[in-house]
Design a protein around this motif. Structure first.
Motif, short mmCIF file in Angstrom:
data_model
loop_
_atom_site.label_atom_id
_atom_site.label_comp_id
_atom_site.label_asym_id
_atom_site.label_seq_id
_atom_site.Cartn_x
_atom_site.Cartn_y
_atom_site.Cartn_z
N ARG A 280 -56.05 7.95 -8.78
CA ARG A 280 -55.38 9.21 -8.44
C ARG A 280 -56.43 10.66 -8.37
NH1 ARG A 280 -50.23 12.75 -10.68
NH2 ARG A 280 -50.02 14.01 -9.06
N GLU A 281 -56.75 10.77 -9.44
CA GLU A 281 -57.58 12.09 -9.70
C GLU A 281 -59.02 11.82 -9.07
OE1 GLU A 281 -57.91 13.87 -13.44
OE2 GLU A 281 -55.78 13.63 -13.90
N PRO A 282 -59.58 10.50 -9.19
CA PRO A 282 -61.09 10.36 -8.58
C PRO A 282 -61.01 10.64 -7.10
CG PRO A 282 -60.86 8.77 -10.29
CD PRO A 282 -59.46 9.72 -10.20
N LEU A 283 -59.82 10.30 -6.41
CA LEU A 283 -59.58 10.24 -4.87
C LEU A 283 -58.81 11.31 -4.49
CD1 LEU A 283 -59.05 6.27 -4.28
CD2 LEU A 283 -61.13 7.68 -4.27
N GLY A 284 -58.57 12.26 -5.40
CA GLY A 284 -57.85 13.43 -4.99
C GLY A 284 -56.49 12.95 -4.53
N ALA A 285 -55.89 11.82 -4.85
CA ALA A 285 -54.53 11.45 -4.18
C ALA A 285 -53.64 12.26 -4.93
CB ALA A 285 -54.26 9.98 -4.29
N ASP A 286 -52.35 12.28 -4.26
CA ASP A 286 -51.01 12.97 -4.78
C ASP A 286 -50.00 11.71 -5.27
OD1 ASP A 286 -51.55 15.86 -3.91
OD2 ASP A 286 -51.58 14.84 -2.27
N ARG A 287 -50.23 10.80 -5.12
CA ARG A 287 -49.14 9.84 -5.23
C ARG A 287 -49.78 8.46 -5.60
NH1 ARG A 287 -46.62 12.74 -1.70
NH2 ARG A 287 -44.71 14.03 -2.51
N VAL A 288 -49.60 7.61 -6.59
CA VAL A 288 -49.84 6.39 -6.89
C VAL A 288 -48.67 5.36 -7.23
CG1 VAL A 288 -51.39 4.66 -8.18
CG2 VAL A 288 -52.18 6.89 -7.38
N ALA A 289 -48.34 4.23 -6.53
CA ALA A 289 -47.24 3.44 -6.89
C ALA A 289 -47.91 2.14 -7.16
CB ALA A 289 -46.20 3.44 -6.10
N LEU A 290 -47.55 1.21 -8.16
CA LEU A 290 -47.93 0.03 -8.35
C LEU A 290 -46.69 -1.08 -8.40
CD1 LEU A 290 -50.21 -2.06 -9.04
CD2 LEU A 290 -50.06 -1.54 -11.23
N ALA A 291 -46.51 -2.19 -7.60
CA ALA A 291 -45.48 -2.99 -7.79
C ALA A 291 -45.81 -4.25 -7.58
CB ALA A 291 -44.46 -2.71 -6.45
N ALA A 292 -45.29 -5.04 -8.38
CA ALA A 292 -45.72 -6.56 -8.44
C ALA A 292 -44.64 -7.29 -7.68
CB ALA A 292 -45.28 -7.19 -9.99
N LEU A 293 -45.19 -8.32 -7.18
CA LEU A 293 -44.56 -9.28 -6.14
C LEU A 293 -43.81 -10.56 -6.94
CD1 LEU A 293 -43.79 -9.82 -3.12
CD2 LEU A 293 -45.96 -11.14 -2.89
N GLN A 294 -42.57 -10.54 -6.87
CA GLN A 294 -41.74 -11.63 -7.26
C GLN A 294 -40.95 -12.25 -6.24
OE1 GLN A 294 -38.52 -10.91 -10.68
NE2 GLN A 294 -40.37 -11.60 -11.89
N ASP A 295 -40.92 -13.34 -5.89
CA ASP A 295 -40.23 -13.90 -4.93
C ASP A 295 -40.62 -12.98 -3.45
OD1 ASP A 295 -39.71 -16.09 -6.40
OD2 ASP A 295 -37.88 -15.04 -7.15
N ASP A 296 -39.26 -12.60 -2.98
CA ASP A 296 -39.55 -11.86 -1.85
C ASP A 296 -39.27 -10.09 -2.02
OD1 ASP A 296 -36.93 -12.26 -2.05
OD2 ASP A 296 -36.32 -12.20 -0.15
N ARG A 297 -39.51 -9.89 -3.29
CA ARG A 297 -39.04 -8.57 -3.89
C ARG A 297 -40.18 -7.78 -4.27
NH1 ARG A 297 -33.62 -7.74 -3.70
NH2 ARG A 297 -33.64 -5.79 -4.94
N LEU A 298 -40.22 -6.66 -4.47
CA LEU A 298 -41.21 -5.77 -5.03
C LEU A 298 -40.74 -5.09 -6.39
CD1 LEU A 298 -42.93 -4.25 -2.20
CD2 LEU A 298 -43.71 -5.99 -3.58
N LEU A 299 -41.23 -5.22 -7.47
CA LEU A 299 -40.69 -4.78 -8.75
C LEU A 299 -41.78 -3.65 -9.24
CD1 LEU A 299 -39.87 -7.87 -10.68
CD2 LEU A 299 -38.42 -6.51 -9.19
N VAL A 300 -41.18 -2.48 -9.20
CA VAL A 300 -42.24 -1.36 -9.57
C VAL A 300 -42.51 -1.24 -10.89
CG1 VAL A 300 -42.25 1.31 -9.51
CG2 VAL A 300 -41.39 0.02 -7.54
N THR A 301 -43.90 -1.15 -11.33
CA THR A 301 -44.12 -0.97 -12.68
C THR A 301 -44.74 0.42 -12.91
OG1 THR A 301 -46.32 -2.11 -12.00
CG2 THR A 301 -44.67 -3.49 -12.77
N VAL A 302 -45.39 1.09 -11.96
CA VAL A 302 -45.88 2.50 -12.17
C VAL A 302 -45.63 3.20 -11.06
CG1 VAL A 302 -47.87 3.63 -12.66
CG2 VAL A 302 -47.64 1.58 -13.67
N LEU A 303 -45.19 4.40 -11.43
CA LEU A 303 -44.85 5.59 -10.41
C LEU A 303 -45.54 6.84 -10.95
CD1 LEU A 303 -41.15 5.11 -9.17
CD2 LEU A 303 -43.10 4.48 -7.91
N ASP A 304 -46.56 7.42 -10.29
CA ASP A 304 -47.17 8.56 -10.72
C ASP A 304 -47.44 9.59 -9.54
OD1 ASP A 304 -48.85 9.61 -13.14
OD2 ASP A 304 -50.02 10.31 -11.39
#
Length: 782
Positions: A280-304
């Motif tokens: 986020r900060e090194p690239l000057g980004a405004d949002r970062v989301a991380l989601a794990a793939l479980q079967d055919d669904r995305l489980l969010v683990t981080v929202l910043d």
């Protein structure tokens, strides 16, 4: 802290800072805290109207940062927490060019820390220092270096980051440098020996070794103040705990840091924090989301950032840990990226599906996270302002995705392992402790924080009868599934032997023989106590375990000197002597395992002394809070911890007892009935006397006819109940007939006893069994 604040604000390009919060019902913003060297006439105003055109009011109303460069550079940042607007941070710039991107990012992090502190406990927050404490939560340390002497003035935060206690710091820069890794020493020497040129700013990252050997990354920013001609002046600097790698050409350093940081990330949550710090900060980004793939669904683990208002409207309508409508078919952009396993970089103005609208209006990077030939998840990096993806950045994102994917896969395996270990541990320990007459028992268990979080510590509270209870605590060698399995077997065995009615030494001896017969390489320790809740008499047996602790009613604590035997599983024919101790009402008995009182840096004697002191200082009125006080701040535990407390209060209703040894004579039942009648008259029990006599007749007759050896009759009056107990030497419980008809020649007696009793049952005792019956009577006699 104020000096550290002024230095940090200087490096953030600010000369003044002020925090404003809305005054309830007044329609204005009130000054909460301020910092800076401006005279009062040029300082921040005490009040600002909410409806006015001031930068603070505008930023608060619009809930967006405001950066001004005309006249005097100024920034106004809204303070939000849990979706609530709490105030505004106003900073005045030192440069006519305003705040650069790095300074703005630092001030935004600073605003988030202020919002946490500003969260009001009531309707109107009271003025209090905010600026300095918020800086401390960011773990920003500061220093002043004097190059000509090699001395350095460092604040407590900096010393903590490096791993030095204030008492051990001698004020020399060499002492700080000694904690840095040798590979980074050349960069730090350029700070220690700066050139004579004034106002030269240096930014670098370096590594230090913590007190326990772990490696930490720190970021340093410093500037040389003007000194005498041809000589450097003082060096002013700040050091941050979380490394913020700046955009530049040194991508190798970024990947090195990311690799080291992910290597220390054990859980999915840890991986998420590293990803945010790296992108986020090194690239000057405004949002970062991380989601794990479980079967055919995305489980969010981080929202910043974690605020719901920072994410699409469709996400806000159902805010939870899993995305609303998270199946991949609802997100074709992500579905295509995950199917192909290829990074997609979308420029500003791309028309996305509703589930991604607003995440990256100025640019969106979709990073599939590969791991062992599969895709472990996806990372989204979004920008609000137009962002150009340069070739170097593409390479960095590709390398980052590969590293994060492997770490995410490993973290998921770690979390699954820990969850399995936790479930195993919980299934082997008691779910709840029994309610005891005349006492309160509480227990605590904490797993080790290193390695597999399952161990061999165990405890149990066994209600042997209405007035007797057994307490046991133990520790099986090692931290593994095998140790936990042995622990479960030992707990079950001890409970079974105790419920059979054996005395404490026999219970522990049987458990020892069982563990020896298992032919395992593990041994166990235990401390077993059997307490008479009526009299307070206690029998202790110790098998290689720590001595129990007691807190007397007057607050004095001590270790009970209990004769000990060897650990269980060592010697089959070991002796386990009993030690008798009398407990007075108001005494607290504490059984602990060595994880509470012993560690690599905590000798056993000192740990026991601390535990006794905590036991003496705690309030026995609340045993639960008392147990928490004894646990204290265990920090990074090397071993699991079990703690069992019993506050002995004494029984409020003391039972009245009478006993009769039944001799095997032709008129034995008649004598038992006469003894019962005399006892009931003495107790002035008239109602239900016939029912008691009938129960005595049937139970004594049954024992004389169906068993051999001695028979004993005991009568107990407690409150409004008479308990009839008949003990014999046969371990076989009485069996009621399955079919009773007119032709049956026996078996009706137990049916009569059951019909006349309010409760009825049988329990094993040493050398046989005891059949009992309880009958309600009118309360209160002698």
């Amino acid at each position: 802290m104020r000096r550290c604040l002024d230095r940090a604000l200087t490096f953030a390009g600010a000369t003044q800072a002020a925090v404003y919060a809305p005054a309830v019902g007044d329609g204005e913003l009130r000054l909460m805290d301020a910092s800076g060297d401006a005279p009062p006439e040029h300082g921040p105003p005490d009040h600002l109207p909410l409806s006015g055109d001031s930068p603070a009011a505008r930023a608060y109303r619009n809930d967006r940062p405001l950066w001004l460069t005309a006249d005097a550079p100024l920034g106004a940042l809204p303070l939000d927490a849990d979706g609530r607007r709490l105030g505004c941070l106003v900073v005045r710039g030192a440069s006519v060019d305003g705040f650069d991107i790095e300074q703005r990012q630092f001030l935004e992090r600073y605003a988030d820390a202020l919002a946490v502190l500003l969260r009001p406990a009531g309707d109107t927050p009271a003025p209090a220092p905010l600026l300095a404490p918020a800086l401390r939560t960011l773990r920003v340390g500061s220093f002043v270096l004097f190059p000509d002497t090699g001395l350095i003035e460092a604040d407590e935060t900096l010393l903590d980051l490096v791993g030095i206690s204030p008492d051990d710091f001698d004020g020399k820069a060499d002492t700080l440098l000694a904690h840095a890794l040798p590979e980074d020493m050349h960069a730090l020497m350029s700070v220690l020996e700066p050139s004579a040129q004034a106002s030269v700013r240096r930014d670098l990252e370096f590594r230090v070794r913590g007190p326990t050997g772990e490696m930490r990354w720190l970021s340093l920013s410093c500037r040389v103040e003007a000194g005498v001609p041809d000589a450097p002046g003082e060096v002013l600097g700040v050091v941050t705990a979380t490394p913020v790698l700046r955009r530049g050409t040194d991508d190798v350093a970024r990947i090195q840091w990311l690799t080291a940081a992910l290597d220390d990330a054990n859980t999915v949550r840890d991986v998420g924090r590293v990803v945010v710090a790296a992108l986020r900060e090194p690239l000057g980004a405004d949002r970062v989301a991380l989601a794990a793939l479980q079967d055919d669904r995305l489980l969010v683990t981080v929202l910043d950032p974690p605020r719901p208002t920072a994410w699409p409207e469709i996400w806000r309508s159902e805010w939870r840990t899993e995305w609303p409508d998270a199946p991949l078919r609802a997100l074709p952009t992500l579905q295509a990226a995950l199917r192909d396993g290829r990074m997609d970089l979308w420029p500003a103005g791309t028309d996305f599906e509703p589930g991604l609208t607003g995440v990256g209006a100025g640019g969106l990077a979709v990073l599939p996270l590969p791991a062992k030939g599969q895709v472990a998840g996806v990372c989204l990096v979004g920008w609000e302002r137009r962002h150009e993806f340069v070739p170097e950045e593409r390479s960095l994102l590709t390398a980052t995705a590969a590293l994060v994917g492997q770490a995410l896969k490993r973290a998921h395996a770690h979390d699954a392992e820990q969850e399995l270990a936790t479930m195993l541990q919980r299934s082997l320990l008691p779910r709840r402790l029994p309610e005891l007459p005349g006492g309160t028992a509480v227990a605590r268990y904490l797993p080790a924080k290193r390695g597999l979080q399952v161990g061999g510590d165990w405890y149990d509270v066994i209600a042997l009868s209405e007035d007797r209870v057994a307490l046991v605590i133990g520790d099986v060698q090692g931290h593994s599934a095998g140790a936990a399995t042995i622990m479960g077997q030992m707990r079950t065995a001890v409970r079974a032997y105790a419920m059979e009615g054996h005395p404490p030494d026999v219970v522990v001896s049987h458990a020892n023989r069982l563990l020896v017969a298992m032919e395992t390489d593990l041994f166990a320790t235990c401390c077993y106590a059997e307490l008479d809740m009526e009299e307070g008499n206690t029998l202790f047996v110790r098998a290689g375990h720590l001595a129990p602790l007691v807190r007397r009613p007057d607050g004095v604590t001590e270790e009970i000197e209990v004769a000990g035997g060897p650990p269980l599983g060592i010697l089959a024919e070991a002796d386990f002597p009993m030690t008798a101790v009398e407990l007075a009402p108001g005494t607290v008995l504490a059984l602990v395992t060595d994880g509470l009182v012993e560690a690599a840096d905590l000798p056993l004697d000192e740990g026991m002394r601390r535990t006794r002191a905590a036991l003496a200082a705690a309030d026995p009125a609340d045993p639960g809070a008392m147990a928490d006080e004894l646990l204290g701040d265990a920090g990074r535990r090397e071993d699991d911890v079990a703690l069992l407390l019993l506050r002995y209060d004494g029984m409020k209703t003391r039972p009245i007892r009478a006993g009769w040894m039944v001799w095997r004579l032709p008129d034995a039942v008649m004598h038992a009935r006469r003894f019962t009648a005399r006892t009931l008259r003495r107790w002035k029990v008239r109602e239900a006397a016939d029912a008691v006599l009938l129960v005595v007749s049937e139970l004594v007759t049954n024992a004389l006819v169906h068993t051999q050896g001695p028979v004993r009759l005991d009568l107990i009056l407690r409150g409004d109940r008479v308990r009839v107990c008949v003990s014999d030497s046969s371990p076989r419980a009485p069996a009621k007939p399955v079919i009773v008809d007119w032709e049956s020649t026996g078996g009706r007696g137990l049916l009569l006893v059951e019909a006349m009793s309010d409760s009825f049952g049988s329990v094993p005792v040493a050398g046989g069994k005891q059949v009992w019956s309880e009958i309600a009577v009118a309360e209160g006699v002698t």
